[in-house]
Structures are given as C-alpha cells and as structure tokens.
Design an enzyme around this catalytic site. Structure first.
Site, PDB file in Angstrom:
ATOM      1  N   HIS A 115      -4.193  -0.405  14.356  1.00 33.93           N
ATOM      2  CA  HIS A 115      -3.316  -0.016  13.247  1.00 33.93           C
ATOM      3  C   HIS A 115      -2.107   0.724  13.808  1.00 33.93           C
ATOM      4  CE1 HIS A 115      -1.821   2.008   9.663  1.00 33.93           C
ATOM      5  NE2 HIS A 115      -2.459   1.082   8.966  1.00 33.93           N
ATOM      6  N   ASN A 119      -7.758   0.055   3.295  1.00 31.95           N
ATOM      7  CA  ASN A 119      -7.759   1.011   4.405  1.00 31.95           C
ATOM      8  C   ASN A 119      -7.519   2.399   3.810  1.00 31.95           C
ATOM      9  OD1 ASN A 119      -7.334   2.576   6.658  1.00 31.95           O
ATOM     10  ND2 ASN A 119      -5.356   1.646   7.185  1.00 31.95           N
ATOM     11  N   TRP A 120      -8.586   3.167   3.704  1.00 29.01           N
ATOM     12  CA  TRP A 120      -8.466   4.489   3.058  1.00 29.01           C
ATOM     13  C   TRP A 120      -7.796   5.524   3.959  1.00 29.01           C
ATOM     14  CZ3 TRP A 120     -13.542   5.812  -0.107  1.00 29.01           C
ATOM     15  CH2 TRP A 120     -13.715   4.843  -1.097  1.00 29.01           C
ATOM     16  N   LYS A 121      -7.646   5.219   5.227  1.00 29.88           N
ATOM     17  CA  LYS A 121      -7.122   6.206   6.194  1.00 29.88           C
ATOM     18  C   LYS A 121      -7.949   7.495   6.089  1.00 29.88           C
ATOM     19  CE  LYS A 121      -2.728   3.959   5.606  1.00 29.88           C
ATOM     20  NZ  LYS A 121      -1.326   3.936   5.913  1.00 29.88           N
ATOM     21  N   GLU A 146       1.398  -6.211   9.652  1.00 32.88           N
ATOM     22  CA  GLU A 146       1.812  -4.999   8.959  1.00 32.88           C
ATOM     23  C   GLU A 146       3.137  -4.517   9.550  1.00 32.88           C
ATOM     24  OE1 GLU A 146      -1.810  -3.078   6.941  1.00 32.88           O
ATOM     25  OE2 GLU A 146      -1.463  -2.060   8.828  1.00 32.88           O
ATOM     26  N   GLY A 155       3.313   2.457   3.833  1.00 29.34           N
ATOM     27  CA  GLY A 155       3.374   3.752   3.159  1.00 29.34           C
ATOM     28  C   GLY A 155       4.776   4.165   2.764  1.00 29.34           C
ATOM     29  N   SER A 190       2.660  -1.628   1.738  1.00 35.17           N
ATOM     30  CA  SER A 190       3.045  -1.348   0.350  1.00 35.17           C
ATOM     31  C   SER A 190       2.716  -2.498  -0.600  1.00 35.17           C
ATOM     32  CB  SER A 190       4.525  -0.973   0.268  1.00 35.17           C
ATOM     33  OG  SER A 190       4.777   0.190   1.049  1.00 35.17           O
ATOM     34  N   GLU A 241      -0.634   3.295  12.970  1.00 37.50           N
ATOM     35  CA  GLU A 241      -0.790   4.755  13.083  1.00 37.50           C
ATOM     36  C   GLU A 241      -1.562   5.119  14.349  1.00 37.50           C
ATOM     37  OE1 GLU A 241      -2.336   5.328   9.138  1.00 37.50           O
ATOM     38  OE2 GLU A 241      -0.371   4.807   8.338  1.00 37.50           O
ATOM     39  N   GLY A 256      -3.280  -0.031   1.894  1.00 38.95           N
ATOM     40  CA  GLY A 256      -3.414   1.394   2.173  1.00 38.95           C
ATOM     41  C   GLY A 256      -3.410   2.191   0.878  1.00 38.95           C
ATOM     42  N   GLY A 257      -2.258   2.732   0.530  1.00 40.46           N
ATOM     43  CA  GLY A 257      -2.134   3.633  -0.630  1.00 40.46           C
ATOM     44  C   GLY A 257      -2.794   3.103  -1.900  1.00 40.46           C
TER      45      GLY A 257
HETATM   46  C1  PEP Z   1      -1.898   0.329   5.884  1.00 42.75           C
HETATM   47  O1  PEP Z   1      -1.765   1.449   6.335  1.00 42.75           O
HETATM   48  O2  PEP Z   1      -2.693  -0.479   6.416  1.00 42.75           O
HETATM   49  C2  PEP Z   1      -1.089  -0.037   4.721  1.00 42.75           C
HETATM   50  C3  PEP Z   1      -0.872  -1.292   4.483  1.00 42.75           C
HETATM   51  O3  PEP Z   1      -0.625   1.008   3.975  1.00 42.75           O
HETATM   52  P1  PEP Z   1       0.211   0.923   2.602  1.00 42.75           P
HETATM   53  O4  PEP Z   1      -0.431  -0.132   1.739  1.00 42.75           O
HETATM   54  O5  PEP Z   1       0.094   2.297   2.010  1.00 42.75           O
HETATM   55  O6  PEP Z   1       1.607   0.570   2.973  1.00 42.75           O
END
Ligand code: PEP
Length: 249
Positions: free
Chosen positions: A91, A9-11, A163, A169, A209, A93, A230-231
């Site tokens: 998600h 997930n590049w956001k 999640e 994040g 994470s 966010e 994500g990251g």
């Molecule tokens: C996400 O936003 O879907 C996610 C899992 O982010 P991160 O891996 O950065 O925690």
C-alpha cells in the site's frame, strides 16, 4: 468472466462495533460479487467469528519472513490461521511512511502466496510522476519487481489494486478513462511477461476515493474488476452501496 471484488481497507480505524455493523449489513449481500474487509490485526479474530459465510477477511500487511526475531511483525501463516484469505501488500502508505521498496513488497507478495493467502498488490504513481508522464514506468517497475522475485506465474491467484497515490484519501478520483487506461496497461504488462492467460484472469481493483457516487461508472470499465475502498469502507451504508454497484453491474 472475472467476478468483481469489493475490499475495505480500514487502515488504523475501526472497532468491534464497526465489525458488528458490517457483519449485520453484509448478511444481506448477494453472490453477485465478492465482499472482503481488511481491519487492523487485533480485530481479525472478532471479524473471523462474526462475518457471515462468503464475506472474506484480509489483513493490511504481512512480514516477508516466515518466523523469528522480527519484533512487531506478523507472518503469513499467522494471518491464514486467523482466518484471512487476503492480505494487502505495498500500500502506498507503507511505501511512503515506512520505506517499503519494490523488493520488500515483492518479498511480502511471495510470502503471502507461499502460505496460501491471496496478496492484493497495490501499485500506483504519485502526482509528480503522473505529471512527468511516468505513470506506466512506475507501475511497470512495481509489477516487474514481483515478476523478478517469483515469475509472472505468481500473479495466478493474486489480485492487483491500482491506487493512484494522488487519489487516496484526497477526495480526488481518477476519471473512469484515466483508471481504465492504467488497468489495461497492468493487464498488458502481466500478459507480456507471462502470456495472456494469467493476465486475462487477474482481478485488477481500483482504489482512490471510490464512493457510492462514482463507483458504478468506475466499475463499468472493462478492466476494472472491483475496488479497494479506504474512507468509504468505514461507513457500512456507503461500503455496502459500493458493493451493490459491483454486484449489479
Ligand atoms: C486506500 O487507502 O486503499 C484507499 C483507496 O483509500 P480511499 O478510498 O480513502 O481513497
């Protein structure tokens, strides 16, 4: 046997160069697990033309409506035409920053399925909800909203991503045991609503994470069928290293 899925997930990050780098690295990926990226909308055509066969494309959001006067929105049919197989819905966010409630998320899930996309339904609790021992109540309600809108059979051909909001994040990961407990609960909840067959086949990804250093242990849990990253998905080496852990695990 559920095949593992690693989805990035590049956001609101990335550019054409990152698409190129991932496409180059992913050319070496084997067939042991499924790899997907979910870049921002404007990068979908570039990714569709550059990703090697077998690497799936997804979007990060979708409208619950089919067409019409919804400025700024993108329909499920448009995403399909752009080459998407997946779309993330709900998600955290979107839920917290854009006020998407369970009903709206369920509408998006249904719109995605009706168009032939695979929705990745994100569920998870905040830290306050975990501390108040409300994790199962919150995640259960998030799943039930979809069952109410479309019946539990709608989970056939869908994906759920657990999640925990406190792990997204933040660098703080759920322990493999904490994650496994909620993943097993998710499968059980869907089984209770629909019988065990859909639940048994339902891929339940972990997100929060996930990194090369913790991926193998998380992915080794019996009910963790992959990761929503994500990251770490913005660094092609880290992303492909998580994919390797899934493919070899
Ligand atoms: C996400 O936003 O879907 C996610 C899992 O982010 P991160 O891996 O950065 O925690």
């Amino acid at each position: 046997m559920r095949r593992k899925i690693i989805a990035g997930n590049w956001k609101m990050n990335g550019n054409r160069d990152l698409v190129r780098q991932v496409a180059e690295r992913a050319a070496d990926s084997d067939a042991g697990a499924e790899l997907a990226i979910c870049p921002p909308f404007p990068l979908l055509p570039t990714a569709a033309s550059q990703l090697p066969f077998g690497v799936a494309l997804g979007a990060q959001d979708v409208s619950e409506y089919e067409a019409g006067a919804y400025t700024g929105e993108v329909s499920a049919a448009m995403l399909l035409e752009a080459g998407c197989r997946y779309v993330i819905v709900g998600h955290s966010e979107r839920r917290t920053l854009y006020g998407e409630d369970n009903g709206r998320v369920a509408g998006k899930f249904v719109a995605a399925k009706q168009a032939g996309l695979t929705p990745i339904l994100c569920v998870g609790e905040t830290l306050a909800e975990r501390d108040a021992e409300r994790t199962e109540a919150v995640v259960g309600e998030q799943l039930d909203a979809v069952c109410e809108a479309a019946g539990a059979q709608a989970f056939r051909g869908a994906v759920v991503a657990y999640e925990p909001v406190w792990a997204i994040g933040t660098g703080r990961t759920a322990t493999p045991e904490q994650a496994q407990e909620v993943h097993a609960f998710i499968r059980q909840r869907v089984a209770e609503r629909d019988g065990s067959e859909v639940a048994e086949q339902l891929p339940v990804l972990y997100g929060g994470s996930m990194k090369p250093g913790n991926a193998a242990e998380l992915l080794g849990q019996p009910d963790i069928d992959g990761g929503l990253i994500g990251g770490a998905s913005l660094d092609p080496d880290s992303f492909l290293s998580i994919y390797k852990a899934a493919a070899e695990g």
